[in-house]
Design a protein around this motif. Sequence first.
Motif, short mmCIF file in Angstrom:
data_model
loop_
_atom_site.label_atom_id
_atom_site.label_comp_id
_atom_site.label_asym_id
_atom_site.label_seq_id
_atom_site.Cartn_x
_atom_site.Cartn_y
_atom_site.Cartn_z
N ALA A 1 -11.14 -2.00 22.13
CA ALA A 1 -10.78 -3.42 22.27
C ALA A 1 -11.84 -4.31 21.64
N ASP A 2 -13.12 -3.97 21.85
CA ASP A 2 -14.19 -4.76 21.26
C ASP A 2 -14.16 -4.69 19.73
N ALA A 3 -13.90 -3.50 19.20
CA ALA A 3 -13.82 -3.34 17.75
C ALA A 3 -12.64 -4.12 17.18
N GLU A 4 -11.51 -4.07 17.85
CA GLU A 4 -10.33 -4.83 17.40
C GLU A 4 -10.61 -6.32 17.44
N ALA A 5 -11.26 -6.78 18.48
CA ALA A 5 -11.57 -8.21 18.59
C ALA A 5 -12.53 -8.63 17.48
N ALA B 1 -11.70 -11.18 10.26
CA ALA B 1 -10.59 -11.44 9.34
C ALA B 1 -10.17 -12.91 9.39
N LEU B 2 -10.08 -13.46 10.58
CA LEU B 2 -9.69 -14.86 10.71
C LEU B 2 -10.75 -15.79 10.11
N ASP B 3 -12.02 -15.45 10.30
CA ASP B 3 -13.09 -16.24 9.67
C ASP B 3 -13.01 -16.16 8.15
#
Length: 107
Positions: free
Chosen positions: A39-43, A49-51
Amino acid sequence: MSREQAYREATERAIHLRSKAVLSLADAQARIAPDRLKADAEAKITATALDGIAYVGAKVRQRPVATGAAATGIVLFLFRRPLTALFGRLFVRLRNRNTEISEIDDG
């Protein structure tokens, strides 16, 4: 302070430190659990990616002509062989107006 009172305080302190250590150990185990790491890696990947998308969007808004030229260059590079074949066929058709002459070898 009597020895009995000192013993009780030391016992309470030891119990407190032991419970604190157990909680710390439980927190560490929860932190390194595979689901939590995933979950931490996905976040982190999502945030990165969003940045990146926001950064690219800002650069596109700053330089739309340069971005369009770069995108056109990339598309032309990717489709260079099909475009070369197309223009080659068009050149043959424009150069040879005689329709009896075929463009292919077997006639």
